[in-house]
Design a protein around this motif. Structure first.
Motif, short mmCIF file in Angstrom:
data_model
loop_
_atom_site.label_atom_id
_atom_site.label_comp_id
_atom_site.label_asym_id
_atom_site.label_seq_id
_atom_site.Cartn_x
_atom_site.Cartn_y
_atom_site.Cartn_z
N PHE A 97 0.93 -1.20 0.05
CA PHE A 97 -0.03 0.04 -0.14
C PHE A 97 0.86 1.26 0.03
O PHE A 97 1.62 1.54 0.83
CB PHE A 97 -1.08 -0.14 1.26
N LEU A 98 0.34 2.14 -0.87
CA LEU A 98 1.12 3.52 -0.94
C LEU A 98 -0.04 4.59 -1.14
O LEU A 98 -0.73 4.53 -1.91
CB LEU A 98 2.11 3.39 -1.96
N TRP A 99 -0.05 5.42 -0.13
CA TRP A 99 -0.81 6.74 -0.36
C TRP A 99 -0.84 7.29 -1.88
O TRP A 99 -1.84 7.94 -2.37
CB TRP A 99 -0.89 7.68 0.59
N SER A 100 0.54 7.26 -2.11
CA SER A 100 0.78 8.21 -3.43
C SER A 100 0.23 7.58 -4.75
O SER A 100 -0.01 8.06 -5.71
CB SER A 100 2.34 8.46 -3.79
N ASP A 101 -0.07 6.25 -4.68
CA ASP A 101 -0.59 5.54 -5.39
C ASP A 101 -2.09 5.92 -5.74
O ASP A 101 -2.44 6.07 -7.03
CB ASP A 101 -0.74 3.98 -5.30
N LEU A 102 -2.83 6.37 -4.90
CA LEU A 102 -4.27 6.60 -4.92
C LEU A 102 -4.03 8.06 -5.85
O LEU A 102 -5.23 8.35 -6.62
CB LEU A 102 -4.65 7.01 -3.70
N LEU A 103 -3.16 9.05 -5.61
CA LEU A 103 -3.04 10.00 -6.51
C LEU A 103 -2.85 9.65 -8.06
O LEU A 103 -3.35 10.25 -8.86
CB LEU A 103 -1.99 11.11 -6.05
N CYS A 104 -1.75 8.68 -8.18
CA CYS A 104 -1.57 8.14 -9.34
C CYS A 104 -2.94 7.62 -10.06
O CYS A 104 -2.93 7.86 -11.39
CB CYS A 104 -0.67 7.14 -9.07
N TYR A 105 -3.77 6.92 -9.29
CA TYR A 105 -4.85 6.65 -10.04
C TYR A 105 -5.68 7.76 -10.64
O TYR A 105 -6.39 7.48 -11.40
CB TYR A 105 -5.54 5.59 -8.91
N VAL A 106 -5.87 8.67 -9.72
CA VAL A 106 -6.95 9.79 -10.15
C VAL A 106 -6.22 10.50 -11.61
O VAL A 106 -6.93 10.72 -12.42
CB VAL A 106 -6.84 10.68 -8.90
N ILE A 107 -5.05 10.68 -11.24
CA ILE A 107 -4.26 11.18 -12.58
C ILE A 107 -4.37 9.98 -13.95
O ILE A 107 -4.73 10.74 -14.94
CB ILE A 107 -2.65 11.48 -12.38
N GLY A 108 -4.28 8.76 -13.59
CA GLY A 108 -4.61 8.08 -14.51
C GLY A 108 -5.88 7.95 -15.24
O GLY A 108 -6.13 7.98 -16.39
N VAL A 109 -6.79 7.97 -14.30
CA VAL A 109 -8.34 7.96 -14.86
C VAL A 109 -8.57 9.10 -15.22
O VAL A 109 -9.31 9.45 -16.65
CB VAL A 109 -9.30 7.87 -13.53
N GLY A 110 -7.85 10.47 -14.95
CA GLY A 110 -8.22 11.54 -15.51
C GLY A 110 -7.57 11.62 -17.28
O GLY A 110 -8.00 11.99 -17.95
N MET A 111 -6.42 10.90 -17.20
CA MET A 111 -5.71 10.75 -18.41
C MET A 111 -6.66 10.03 -19.60
O MET A 111 -6.73 10.34 -20.67
CB MET A 111 -4.38 10.28 -18.31
N GLY A 112 -7.11 8.96 -18.87
CA GLY A 112 -8.00 8.18 -19.76
C GLY A 112 -9.35 9.03 -20.32
O GLY A 112 -9.72 8.84 -21.32
N VAL A 113 -10.02 9.86 -19.33
CA VAL A 113 -10.96 10.48 -19.92
C VAL A 113 -10.44 11.56 -20.89
O VAL A 113 -11.07 11.90 -21.89
CB VAL A 113 -11.44 11.77 -18.68
N GLY A 114 -9.23 12.31 -20.77
CA GLY A 114 -8.64 13.10 -21.72
C GLY A 114 -8.45 12.40 -23.19
O GLY A 114 -8.61 12.88 -24.12
N VAL A 115 -7.93 11.09 -23.28
CA VAL A 115 -7.59 10.44 -24.17
C VAL A 115 -8.71 10.04 -24.96
O VAL A 115 -8.96 10.23 -26.14
CB VAL A 115 -6.73 9.18 -23.81
N GLU A 116 -9.87 9.57 -24.11
CA GLU A 116 -11.13 9.46 -24.91
C GLU A 116 -11.68 10.51 -25.51
O GLU A 116 -12.10 10.62 -26.72
CB GLU A 116 -12.27 8.77 -23.70
N LYS A 117 -11.68 11.76 -24.70
CA LYS A 117 -12.39 12.80 -25.71
C LYS A 117 -11.44 13.23 -26.70
O LYS A 117 -12.10 13.83 -27.79
CB LYS A 117 -12.53 13.97 -24.47
N ALA A 118 -10.30 13.27 -26.64
CA ALA A 118 -9.24 13.81 -27.68
C ALA A 118 -9.31 12.91 -28.78
O ALA A 118 -9.50 13.31 -30.03
CB ALA A 118 -7.98 13.92 -27.02
#
Length: 126
Positions: A97-118
């Motif tokens: 477990f790493l707290w920083s991974d939770l932030l990575c997941y938020v960034i990754g999902v946000g990146m997925g939204v961006g890729v999908e929209k673009a």
């Protein structure tokens, strides 16, 4: 039309998996990039599975799944630790477990939204 969309998401999933695995083989790439790509892949999998759902549904579903996997790493039963020592277990369940991974997941999902929209330029329900 749905079949074509699923193929697109399947291709995005495969590309993301390849990029994530490659990111682990080059020392110059920080390890957190793999976590970001893993969450992006989960987001694309959610779209593949729930193609008719709105963006909010798939974002929330992807984050819940990613966070659940991360918090499951706090569970240290012998059987799941043995599973985590396999290649499949390490790739899907992670090691610790790493707290920083939770932030990575938020960034990754946000990146997925961006890729999908673009790339897909879809007007999905919000």
């Amino acid at each position: 039309m749905k079949f074509k969309n699923r193929i697109t998401y399947f291709i995005l999933i495969i590309i993301t998996i390849v990029l994530g695995l490659l990111s682990r083989h080059f020392a110059i790439i920080p390890l957190f990039i793999g976590d970001i790509l893993w969450a992006t892949m989960v987001y694309f999998i959610m779209w593949f599975l729930f193609i008719n759902k709105p963006i909010k549904f798939n974002v929330i579903a992807a984050l819940i799944f990613c966070f659940a996997i991360e918090f499951s790493q706090l569970y240290k039963a012998p059987w799941i630790n043995e599973l985590r020592h396999t290649l499949f277990g390490r790739l899907v369940l992670g090691d610790g477990f790493l707290w920083s991974d939770l932030l990575c997941y938020v960034i990754g999902v946000g990146m997925g939204v961006g890729v999908e929209k673009a790339i897909l330029k879809r007007n999905r329900p919000q």
